[in-house]
Write a protein that holds these residues in place. Structure first.
Motif, PDB file in Angstrom:
ATOM      1  N   ASP A 154       0.839  -1.199   0.000  1.00  0.00           N
ATOM      2  CA  ASP A 154       0.000   0.000   0.000  1.00  0.00           C
ATOM      3  C   ASP A 154       0.871   1.245   0.000  1.00  0.00           C
ATOM      4  O   ASP A 154       2.104   1.175   0.014  1.00  0.00           O
ATOM      5  CB  ASP A 154      -0.972  -0.002   1.188  1.00  0.00           C
ATOM      6  N   ASN A 155       0.216   2.417   0.013  1.00  0.00           N
ATOM      7  CA  ASN A 155       0.931   3.694  -0.016  1.00  0.00           C
ATOM      8  C   ASN A 155       1.554   4.062   1.323  1.00  0.00           C
ATOM      9  O   ASN A 155       2.312   5.028   1.406  1.00  0.00           O
ATOM     10  CB  ASN A 155      -0.030   4.814  -0.448  1.00  0.00           C
ATOM     11  N   GLN A 156       1.210   3.332   2.382  1.00  0.00           N
ATOM     12  CA  GLN A 156       1.751   3.633   3.705  1.00  0.00           C
ATOM     13  C   GLN A 156       3.097   2.963   3.966  1.00  0.00           C
ATOM     14  O   GLN A 156       3.670   3.111   5.037  1.00  0.00           O
ATOM     15  CB  GLN A 156       0.757   3.191   4.791  1.00  0.00           C
ATOM     16  N   GLY A 157       3.599   2.222   2.978  1.00  0.00           N
ATOM     17  CA  GLY A 157       4.907   1.593   3.119  1.00  0.00           C
ATOM     18  C   GLY A 157       4.884   0.189   3.667  1.00  0.00           C
ATOM     19  O   GLY A 157       5.922  -0.344   4.087  1.00  0.00           O
ATOM     20  N   HIS A 158       3.708  -0.459   3.693  1.00  0.00           N
ATOM     21  CA  HIS A 158       3.642  -1.859   4.122  1.00  0.00           C
ATOM     22  C   HIS A 158       4.156  -2.760   3.000  1.00  0.00           C
ATOM     23  O   HIS A 158       3.798  -2.578   1.823  1.00  0.00           O
ATOM     24  CB  HIS A 158       2.209  -2.247   4.483  1.00  0.00           C
ATOM     25  N   ILE A 159       4.976  -3.713   3.373  1.00  0.00           N
ATOM     26  CA  ILE A 159       5.562  -4.681   2.451  1.00  0.00           C
ATOM     27  C   ILE A 159       5.137  -6.073   2.892  1.00  0.00           C
ATOM     28  O   ILE A 159       5.316  -6.443   4.062  1.00  0.00           O
ATOM     29  CB  ILE A 159       7.106  -4.619   2.460  1.00  0.00           C
ATOM     30  N   VAL A 160       4.576  -6.874   1.972  1.00  0.00           N
ATOM     31  CA  VAL A 160       4.233  -8.258   2.300  1.00  0.00           C
ATOM     32  C   VAL A 160       5.351  -9.164   1.799  1.00  0.00           C
ATOM     33  O   VAL A 160       5.920  -8.948   0.717  1.00  0.00           O
ATOM     34  CB  VAL A 160       2.866  -8.651   1.696  1.00  0.00           C
TER      35      VAL A 160
ATOM     36  N   LEU B 193       9.408  -4.928  11.557  1.00  0.00           N
ATOM     37  CA  LEU B 193       8.389  -5.967  11.466  1.00  0.00           C
ATOM     38  C   LEU B 193       7.077  -5.470  12.066  1.00  0.00           C
ATOM     39  O   LEU B 193       7.057  -4.922  13.175  1.00  0.00           O
ATOM     40  CB  LEU B 193       8.858  -7.217  12.209  1.00  0.00           C
ATOM     41  N   VAL B 194       5.970  -5.665  11.342  1.00  0.00           N
ATOM     42  CA  VAL B 194       4.647  -5.419  11.905  1.00  0.00           C
ATOM     43  C   VAL B 194       4.166  -6.688  12.592  1.00  0.00           C
ATOM     44  O   VAL B 194       3.838  -6.690  13.770  1.00  0.00           O
ATOM     45  CB  VAL B 194       3.649  -4.972  10.823  1.00  0.00           C
TER      46      VAL B 194
ATOM     47  N   VAL C 284      -2.831 -11.677  13.071  1.00  0.00           N
ATOM     48  CA  VAL C 284      -3.908 -12.419  12.413  1.00  0.00           C
ATOM     49  C   VAL C 284      -4.954 -12.760  13.465  1.00  0.00           C
ATOM     50  O   VAL C 284      -4.654 -13.431  14.462  1.00  0.00           O
ATOM     51  CB  VAL C 284      -3.379 -13.700  11.733  1.00  0.00           C
ATOM     52  N   THR C 285      -6.159 -12.286  13.266  1.00  0.00           N
ATOM     53  CA  THR C 285      -7.236 -12.508  14.238  1.00  0.00           C
ATOM     54  C   THR C 285      -8.183 -13.616  13.808  1.00  0.00           C
ATOM     55  O   THR C 285      -8.927 -14.153  14.628  1.00  0.00           O
ATOM     56  CB  THR C 285      -8.039 -11.215  14.431  1.00  0.00           C
ATOM     57  N   ASP C 286      -8.180 -13.945  12.536  1.00  0.00           N
ATOM     58  CA  ASP C 286      -9.071 -14.988  12.016  1.00  0.00           C
ATOM     59  C   ASP C 286      -8.292 -15.786  10.978  1.00  0.00           C
ATOM     60  O   ASP C 286      -8.178 -15.379   9.825  1.00  0.00           O
ATOM     61  CB  ASP C 286     -10.320 -14.366  11.395  1.00  0.00           C
ATOM     62  N   SER C 287      -7.753 -16.932  11.401  1.00  0.00           N
ATOM     63  CA  SER C 287      -6.853 -17.689  10.523  1.00  0.00           C
ATOM     64  C   SER C 287      -7.580 -18.341   9.354  1.00  0.00           C
ATOM     65  O   SER C 287      -7.007 -18.550   8.293  1.00  0.00           O
ATOM     66  CB  SER C 287      -6.116 -18.767  11.327  1.00  0.00           C
ATOM     67  N   GLY C 288      -8.850 -18.726   9.568  1.00  0.00           N
ATOM     68  CA  GLY C 288      -9.564 -19.461   8.526  1.00  0.00           C
ATOM     69  C   GLY C 288      -9.052 -20.878   8.353  1.00  0.00           C
ATOM     70  O   GLY C 288      -9.418 -21.569   7.403  1.00  0.00           O
ATOM     71  N   ARG C 289      -8.217 -21.337   9.304  1.00  0.00           N
ATOM     72  CA  ARG C 289      -7.608 -22.663   9.198  1.00  0.00           C
ATOM     73  C   ARG C 289      -8.250 -23.618  10.195  1.00  0.00           C
ATOM     74  O   ARG C 289      -8.388 -23.309  11.378  1.00  0.00           O
ATOM     75  CB  ARG C 289      -6.100 -22.586   9.436  1.00  0.00           C
ATOM     76  N   ALA C 290      -8.632 -24.796   9.705  1.00  0.00           N
ATOM     77  CA  ALA C 290      -9.319 -25.778  10.534  1.00  0.00           C
ATOM     78  C   ALA C 290      -8.347 -26.506  11.464  1.00  0.00           C
ATOM     79  O   ALA C 290      -7.171 -26.677  11.146  1.00  0.00           O
ATOM     80  CB  ALA C 290     -10.045 -26.790   9.654  1.00  0.00           C
ATOM     81  N   ALA C 291      -8.877 -26.950  12.613  1.00  0.00           N
ATOM     82  CA  ALA C 291      -8.051 -27.670  13.587  1.00  0.00           C
ATOM     83  C   ALA C 291      -8.873 -28.734  14.289  1.00  0.00           C
ATOM     84  O   ALA C 291     -10.082 -28.568  14.500  1.00  0.00           O
ATOM     85  CB  ALA C 291      -7.475 -26.694  14.610  1.00  0.00           C
TER      86      ALA C 291
ATOM     87  N   ILE D 139      -3.164  -8.198   9.523  1.00  0.00           N
ATOM     88  CA  ILE D 139      -1.960  -7.713  10.205  1.00  0.00           C
ATOM     89  C   ILE D 139      -1.915  -6.191  10.193  1.00  0.00           C
ATOM     90  O   ILE D 139      -1.615  -5.540  11.212  1.00  0.00           O
ATOM     91  CB  ILE D 139      -0.696  -8.307   9.553  1.00  0.00           C
ATOM     92  N   ILE D 140      -2.227  -5.586   9.052  1.00  0.00           N
ATOM     93  CA  ILE D 140      -2.186  -4.123   8.947  1.00  0.00           C
ATOM     94  C   ILE D 140      -3.273  -3.492   9.820  1.00  0.00           C
ATOM     95  O   ILE D 140      -3.059  -2.469  10.475  1.00  0.00           O
ATOM     96  CB  ILE D 140      -2.341  -3.692   7.480  1.00  0.00           C
ATOM     97  N   ARG D 141      -4.433  -4.112   9.869  1.00  0.00           N
ATOM     98  CA  ARG D 141      -5.552  -3.560  10.639  1.00  0.00           C
ATOM     99  C   ARG D 141      -5.389  -3.781  12.141  1.00  0.00           C
ATOM    100  O   ARG D 141      -5.637  -2.875  12.947  1.00  0.00           O
ATOM    101  CB  ARG D 141      -6.858  -4.195  10.161  1.00  0.00           C
TER     102      ARG D 141
END
Length: 364
Positions: free
Chosen positions: A92-98, A125-126, A270-277, A264-266
């Motif tokens: 994004d324009n704020q300088g975040h790098i993935v 690191l964020v 990670v608050t919701d992984s979407g990964r089953a366990a 991560i930016i928000r």
């Protein structure tokens, strides 16, 4: 697949000096025909027309490559950690790098070089999410003209699409390789050796574009100039002494990149992984012939999915839904294709007797 997988991070101890390289583009040929009344003349004219058409198609493809490289390469950066190099994509324009989690490792400060820039910019690191091998870092100062990449639609990625991989393989910044999407929907497990996170990642994009150490965290781009994945893994062939298996690389799909990066930016994590366990700790067990034969439940988390369904320590899981389970890896890969809240039938043995239970999957 018999081949194993390795993260494609470059260790500084074995790097050549970084240097900018340019993409090798296809050349064309041309020809001219002349009117002729005879059959040989008509054949010659048709052949010339075919050569001319081929030259036009080649020039058009070359123009597409050059356009995409010009548009996207400024959005791909080199990330310099203390003992390794990797790549990243401006988000994004704020300088975040993935980038990849295995690129940042356990470090919190980095130097980032953008395409064509002279001086490196510091970054911090964020957050890192090793479970999906993704991380976000943020530039301390945003250089003028920093250009976020455009991210595509994972649902539109198809086998046969021409793609370009951009990054810093072997420390050679701003490098571009070309290939196609070889397959989609791959579930692969990343080893923990060599700096890998040990993650099992679903729905990866397989590509024939060359993916080498240092490409990790870069961009896999289609001819529309949109990022469709983050190059992460390269296959190795044990029959070649663990050397690279040419033309087999994997990229994390753009849908997962967006999901993780946005959280991560928000929220800073990670608050919701979407990964089953299943909510268990397990280990692979072997049969009388010393072949893997299931996953023994060592611990069933109180209130977890397995415990709620009645599984307990000592049970041996042999099937998840319709998938045979022989090892911890096969169980992890099977779960990677499922979603939290999904109901699955688990087949297991207890005291030598086969049993089944319907389990409502939890979330990592």
């Amino acid at each position: 697949m018999d081949a194993s997988l390795r993260p494609v991070r470059t260790r500084r101890a074995v790097l050549p000096a970084a240097a900018a390289v340019t993409a090798l583009l296809l050349g064309g040929c041309s020809g001219q025909g002349s009117p002729a009344a005879s059959a040989p003349g008509r054949a010659a004219s048709a052949s010339a027309a075919q050569r001319g058409g081929a030259a036009t198609a080649t020039a058009s493809l070359q123009s597409d490559y050059q356009r995409v490289i010009k548009d996207v390469l400024p959005s791909v950066v080199q990330i310099d950690a203390s003992n390794s190099l990797g790549s990243g994509v401006v988000y994004d324009n704020q300088g975040h790098i993935v980038t990849n989690a295995h690129v940042v490792g356990k470090e919190r400060a980095f130097k980032v070089s953008t395409s064509g820039s002279g001086a490196a910019v510091t970054a911090r690191l964020v957050s890192s999410y090793p479970e999906q091998d993704l991380a976000v870092i943020k530039l301390d100062t945003v250089p003028d003209g920093l250009r976020p990449a455009r991210f595509g639609d994972a649902a539109k990625v198809e086998m046969g699409q021409i793609v370009l991989a951009m990054g810093s393989p072997l420390g050679l910044s701003s490098s571009v390789t070309q290939g196609i999407v070889s397959a989609t929907g791959r579930t692969v497990s990343e080893g923990s050796a060599g700096g890998g996170t040990g993650a099992t990642i679903a729905n990866m994009v397989q590509t024939s574009a060359a993916i080498n150490p240092g490409n990790s965290g870069g961009a896999l781009v289609d001819l529309a100039g949109e990022v469709i994945g983050i190059p992460t893994l390269a296959a190795t062939d044990p029959d070649m002494g663990g050397g690279a298996a040419p033309g087999i690389g994997f990229a994390i799909p753009v849908s997962m990149v967006r999901t993780v990066a946005d959280q991560i930016i928000r929220s800073g994590r990670v608050t919701d992984s979407g990964r089953a366990a299943l909510g268990i700790t397990g280990r692979t067990v072997v049969d009388s012939g010393y072949q893997p034969s299931g996953v023994a439940v060592v611990q069933a988390q109180a209130g977890g999915a397995a415990a709620k369904a009645g599984l307990r320590p000592g049970d041996v899981i042999t099937k998840l839904g319709g998938t045979e389970i022989a090892t911890i890896t096969s169980l992890t890969e099977a779960l990677a294709g499922d979603k939290p809240g999904q109901k699955v039938q688990v087949t297991y043995t207890r005291d030598g007797a086969a049993r089944t239970a319907e389990v409502t999957l939890g979330e990592i």
